[in-house]
Every structure is written in C-alpha cells, then in structure tokens.
Write a protein that holds these residues in place. Structure first.
Motif, PDB file in Angstrom:
ATOM      1  N   ALA A   1      -8.842 -10.504  15.894  1.00  0.00           N
ATOM      2  CA  ALA A   1      -8.448  -9.542  16.921  1.00  0.00           C
ATOM      3  C   ALA A   1      -8.078  -8.194  16.305  1.00  0.00           C
ATOM      4  O   ALA A   1      -8.429  -7.136  16.842  1.00  0.00           O
ATOM      5  CB  ALA A   1      -7.280 -10.100  17.728  1.00  0.00           C
TER       6      ALA A   1
ATOM      7  N   GLU B   1     -20.942  -9.795  30.644  1.00  0.00           N
ATOM      8  CA  GLU B   1     -19.517  -9.484  30.658  1.00  0.00           C
ATOM      9  C   GLU B   1     -19.137  -8.727  31.926  1.00  0.00           C
ATOM     10  O   GLU B   1     -19.909  -7.914  32.442  1.00  0.00           O
ATOM     11  CB  GLU B   1     -19.139  -8.641  29.428  1.00  0.00           C
ATOM     12  CG  GLU B   1     -19.405  -9.332  28.102  1.00  0.00           C
ATOM     13  CD  GLU B   1     -20.878  -9.398  27.730  1.00  0.00           C
ATOM     14  OE1 GLU B   1     -21.283 -10.399  27.110  1.00  0.00           O
ATOM     15  OE2 GLU B   1     -21.630  -8.451  28.080  1.00  0.00           O
TER      16      GLU B   1
ATOM     17  N   ARG C   1     -16.561  -6.614  32.042  1.00  0.00           N
ATOM     18  CA  ARG C   1     -15.961  -5.331  31.681  1.00  0.00           C
ATOM     19  C   ARG C   1     -16.947  -4.491  30.871  1.00  0.00           C
ATOM     20  O   ARG C   1     -16.857  -4.402  29.646  1.00  0.00           O
ATOM     21  CB  ARG C   1     -14.678  -5.585  30.896  1.00  0.00           C
ATOM     22  CG  ARG C   1     -13.622  -6.374  31.649  1.00  0.00           C
ATOM     23  CD  ARG C   1     -12.922  -5.518  32.691  1.00  0.00           C
ATOM     24  NE  ARG C   1     -12.127  -4.485  32.048  1.00  0.00           N
ATOM     25  CZ  ARG C   1     -10.880  -4.677  31.621  1.00  0.00           C
ATOM     26  NH1 ARG C   1     -10.292  -5.852  31.782  1.00  0.00           N
ATOM     27  NH2 ARG C   1     -10.211  -3.703  31.053  1.00  0.00           N
TER      28      ARG C   1
ATOM     29  N   CYS D   1     -14.932 -14.131  21.408  1.00  0.00           N
ATOM     30  CA  CYS D   1     -15.626 -13.892  20.150  1.00  0.00           C
ATOM     31  C   CYS D   1     -16.700 -14.969  19.991  1.00  0.00           C
ATOM     32  O   CYS D   1     -16.379 -16.143  19.797  1.00  0.00           O
ATOM     33  CB  CYS D   1     -14.678 -13.922  18.956  1.00  0.00           C
ATOM     34  SG  CYS D   1     -15.531 -13.726  17.358  1.00  0.00           S
TER      35      CYS D   1
ATOM     36  N   ARG E   1     -10.030  -4.611  17.101  1.00  0.00           N
ATOM     37  CA  ARG E   1      -9.303  -3.437  17.611  1.00  0.00           C
ATOM     38  C   ARG E   1      -9.486  -2.237  16.687  1.00  0.00           C
ATOM     39  O   ARG E   1      -9.748  -1.115  17.142  1.00  0.00           O
ATOM     40  CB  ARG E   1      -7.814  -3.762  17.756  1.00  0.00           C
ATOM     41  CG  ARG E   1      -7.474  -4.702  18.896  1.00  0.00           C
ATOM     42  CD  ARG E   1      -5.972  -4.691  19.157  1.00  0.00           C
ATOM     43  NE  ARG E   1      -5.208  -5.074  17.971  1.00  0.00           N
ATOM     44  CZ  ARG E   1      -4.819  -6.330  17.711  1.00  0.00           C
ATOM     45  NH1 ARG E   1      -5.150  -7.306  18.540  1.00  0.00           N
ATOM     46  NH2 ARG E   1      -4.110  -6.597  16.636  1.00  0.00           N
TER      47      ARG E   1
ATOM     48  N   PHE F   1      -9.283  -1.273  22.796  1.00  0.00           N
ATOM     49  CA  PHE F   1     -10.126  -2.451  22.987  1.00  0.00           C
ATOM     50  C   PHE F   1      -9.323  -3.714  22.720  1.00  0.00           C
ATOM     51  O   PHE F   1      -8.658  -3.850  21.697  1.00  0.00           O
ATOM     52  CB  PHE F   1     -11.320  -2.373  22.041  1.00  0.00           C
ATOM     53  CG  PHE F   1     -12.245  -3.561  22.096  1.00  0.00           C
ATOM     54  CD1 PHE F   1     -12.766  -4.010  23.292  1.00  0.00           C
ATOM     55  CD2 PHE F   1     -12.608  -4.235  20.930  1.00  0.00           C
ATOM     56  CE1 PHE F   1     -13.638  -5.093  23.343  1.00  0.00           C
ATOM     57  CE2 PHE F   1     -13.483  -5.308  20.964  1.00  0.00           C
ATOM     58  CZ  PHE F   1     -13.991  -5.739  22.176  1.00  0.00           C
ATOM     59  N   SER F   2      -9.395  -4.669  23.642  1.00  0.00           N
ATOM     60  CA  SER F   2      -8.681  -5.937  23.507  1.00  0.00           C
ATOM     61  C   SER F   2      -9.635  -7.074  23.858  1.00  0.00           C
ATOM     62  O   SER F   2      -9.765  -7.445  25.033  1.00  0.00           O
ATOM     63  CB  SER F   2      -7.456  -5.958  24.427  1.00  0.00           C
ATOM     64  OG  SER F   2      -6.760  -7.188  24.306  1.00  0.00           O
ATOM     65  N   PRO F   3     -10.337  -7.646  22.872  1.00  0.00           N
ATOM     66  CA  PRO F   3     -11.338  -8.667  23.166  1.00  0.00           C
ATOM     67  C   PRO F   3     -10.709  -9.971  23.639  1.00  0.00           C
ATOM     68  O   PRO F   3      -9.652 -10.377  23.168  1.00  0.00           O
ATOM     69  CB  PRO F   3     -12.039  -8.860  21.822  1.00  0.00           C
ATOM     70  CG  PRO F   3     -10.987  -8.524  20.804  1.00  0.00           C
ATOM     71  CD  PRO F   3     -10.201  -7.394  21.421  1.00  0.00           C
ATOM     72  N   ASP F   4     -11.375 -10.626  24.583  1.00  0.00           N
ATOM     73  CA  ASP F   4     -10.938 -11.952  25.024  1.00  0.00           C
ATOM     74  C   ASP F   4     -11.956 -13.026  24.657  1.00  0.00           C
ATOM     75  O   ASP F   4     -11.778 -14.196  24.977  1.00  0.00           O
ATOM     76  CB  ASP F   4     -10.642 -11.978  26.519  1.00  0.00           C
ATOM     77  CG  ASP F   4     -11.839 -11.569  27.381  1.00  0.00           C
ATOM     78  OD1 ASP F   4     -12.927 -11.327  26.832  1.00  0.00           O
ATOM     79  OD2 ASP F   4     -11.675 -11.483  28.617  1.00  0.00           O
TER      80      ASP F   4
ATOM     81  N   ALA G   1     -15.886  -1.761  28.229  1.00  0.00           N
ATOM     82  CA  ALA G   1     -15.440  -2.134  26.884  1.00  0.00           C
ATOM     83  C   ALA G   1     -16.641  -2.213  25.951  1.00  0.00           C
ATOM     84  O   ALA G   1     -17.736  -2.593  26.353  1.00  0.00           O
ATOM     85  CB  ALA G   1     -14.719  -3.467  26.922  1.00  0.00           C
TER      86      ALA G   1
ATOM     87  N   ARG H   1     -16.172  -9.276  22.473  1.00  0.00           N
ATOM     88  CA  ARG H   1     -16.446  -8.726  23.799  1.00  0.00           C
ATOM     89  C   ARG H   1     -15.214  -8.813  24.687  1.00  0.00           C
ATOM     90  O   ARG H   1     -14.303  -9.601  24.428  1.00  0.00           O
ATOM     91  CB  ARG H   1     -17.579  -9.511  24.478  1.00  0.00           C
ATOM     92  CG  ARG H   1     -18.918  -9.440  23.762  1.00  0.00           C
ATOM     93  CD  ARG H   1     -19.533 -10.781  23.615  1.00  0.00           C
ATOM     94  NE  ARG H   1     -20.843 -10.704  22.968  1.00  0.00           N
ATOM     95  CZ  ARG H   1     -21.879 -11.482  23.273  1.00  0.00           C
ATOM     96  NH1 ARG H   1     -21.747 -12.374  24.205  1.00  0.00           N
ATOM     97  NH2 ARG H   1     -23.006 -11.365  22.633  1.00  0.00           N
ATOM     98  N   ARG H   2     -15.201  -8.015  25.721  1.00  0.00           N
ATOM     99  CA  ARG H   2     -14.227  -8.156  26.802  1.00  0.00           C
ATOM    100  C   ARG H   2     -14.990  -8.751  27.974  1.00  0.00           C
ATOM    101  O   ARG H   2     -15.712  -8.056  28.686  1.00  0.00           O
ATOM    102  CB  ARG H   2     -13.632  -6.808  27.173  1.00  0.00           C
ATOM    103  CG  ARG H   2     -12.535  -6.895  28.239  1.00  0.00           C
ATOM    104  CD  ARG H   2     -11.282  -7.561  27.703  1.00  0.00           C
ATOM    105  NE  ARG H   2     -10.343  -7.856  28.796  1.00  0.00           N
ATOM    106  CZ  ARG H   2      -9.149  -8.377  28.607  1.00  0.00           C
ATOM    107  NH1 ARG H   2      -8.740  -8.632  27.391  1.00  0.00           N
ATOM    108  NH2 ARG H   2      -8.363  -8.626  29.614  1.00  0.00           N
TER     109      ARG H   2
END
Length: 215
Positions: free
Chosen positions: A99, A138, A140, A119, A103, A114-117, A143, A212-213
């Motif tokens: 993470a 995705e 979002r 991978c 970022r 950017f805050s990926p949820d 992002a 990715r988000r």
C-alpha cells in the motif's frame, strides 16, 4: 521531491519517464525486499492459479490477489469479489509495504491521495504473455493504475484509449513502476511474450503487482 518533466531525476537518481499524457514509468522505484516477501505470504494463503476467460480459455498468466477485493475471471465474466473462489475466504490483507509503494508511486506521477483496495498479483514464466487489454472493471475510473515489475525483464506495450491507436514498447526491469490515469486511464496495454532467463530474487519468473481502486 515532485518531478514533472521527461527524463527528470529525483534525489536518489531514479528516473521518471513520461510515456504519454497521464502516464509515466518510474525507473527503479520499487526496491523494497518486503515486496517479494509479501507476495510469498499472500500466495501461502491464496495460491497462484490460472483463471479462465468467459469463453472458457485458460489465461496463461498465474494470478492471485490481496486487499479488500480481488479480480477474478470465469464463465460468468470479469469482476471483483471480496472472496477467493478457491477457498471461499476473504483475500489476504494487502501488506503495508504494498500500500505504501502504491501511494508513493501514484503521488510521484501526480495522483495524490491514491488508496488502492485491490492488488492483482500476476506471475509470468518464460513463454507467457498478456494480450492488449483495458482495465475497465473498476468502479473508480478517476483513480490511476499502478503496475510494479519485479524479477525478469519484460517488454511492456502501451497504446491509446482507442484500440487503433499506435502502440509503443517499453523495456521494464526489476523495480520499474508504471502509473497511468486521467486521460490515459483506459489506455490499451499488455506484455509481450516473456523471454527465458533467471533473476536472483524470482528465478525464472516475473512478478507484477497491479494496484487499483476497484470500489
């Protein structure tokens, strides 16, 4: 230190290479040994496997996931799911080192916050490729995508948002990170057939982390 020009160097001598509007390669940006350690921990819980396309064809690249959501593919289509279909359990948590890298790389490319949820972890072996495609599953789209190369070198293909746009090739080495978003978010991209070789950290394999988000 934020850089915005092609070929610029940061304080550590790492090069930022612009490959199109909204897209950059951060050369040698990912050097933390905890990244491959994290891959090994994830694979112990959620093993690498070959997904199938909706048409029933086996995808050549082996895949697994970590984070709140994981990308999967089967007869029902391409999608994200919170559970590993092999185990019925949630995907492993995203390692802190993953993470943080995502970022930092996104910020260097101009995508602050950017805050990926999700991978997606891809494992390539010699003879395997990834055809040209768009990342469009995705929710979002504002992002970016952050893609990390570890292990064997690969030839990355990157085009435009129209399938007919010219496609350029970029050699990616261990530690290179590609970030694309904004006007390039739906760019067509892929990886040419991986050549044989051995890397001291991954053996006869290339590991790709794609952040990715998704939701």
């Amino acid at each position: 230190m934020t850089l915005t020009w092609e070929g610029a160097m940061d304080l550590f001598g790492k090069r930022k290479e612009m490959i199109g509007p909204g897209a950059v390669i951060l050369r040698g940006f990912a050097q933390d040994p905890e990244l491959l350690q994290g891959v090994a921990r994830v694979a112990e819980v959620a093993a690498f496997r070959h997904f199938q396309t909706p048409g029933g064809r086996q995808i050549g690249v082996q895949m697994t996931n970590c984070g709140a959501l994981g990308w999967i593919s089967d007869r029902r289509g391409y999608r994200y799911d919170a559970q590993d279909p092999l185990t019925g359990q949630p995907w492993p948590a995203m390692p802190d080192a993953f993470a943080a890298l995502a970022r930092d790389a996104a910020s260097q490319a101009g995508y602050v916050g950017f805050s990926p949820d999700a991978c997606l972890i891809n494992r390539y072996v010699p003879g395997v490729k990834m055809g040209l495609h768009q990342d469009r599953d995705e929710a979002r789209m504002e992002a970016p995508i952050v893609s990390v190369s570890l292990g064997l070198p690969a030839m990355f293909q990157f085009g435009g948002t129209d399938r007919k746009d010219p496609v350029r090739r970029y050699a990616l080495d261990h530690g290179d990170v590609v970030v694309w978003g904004g006007p390039a978010r739906l760019a067509w991209h892929g990886v040419l057939t991986l050549k044989d070789g051995a890397h001291p950290d991954t053996g006869r394999a290339r590991i790709n982390l794609t952040f990715r988000r998704a939701a």
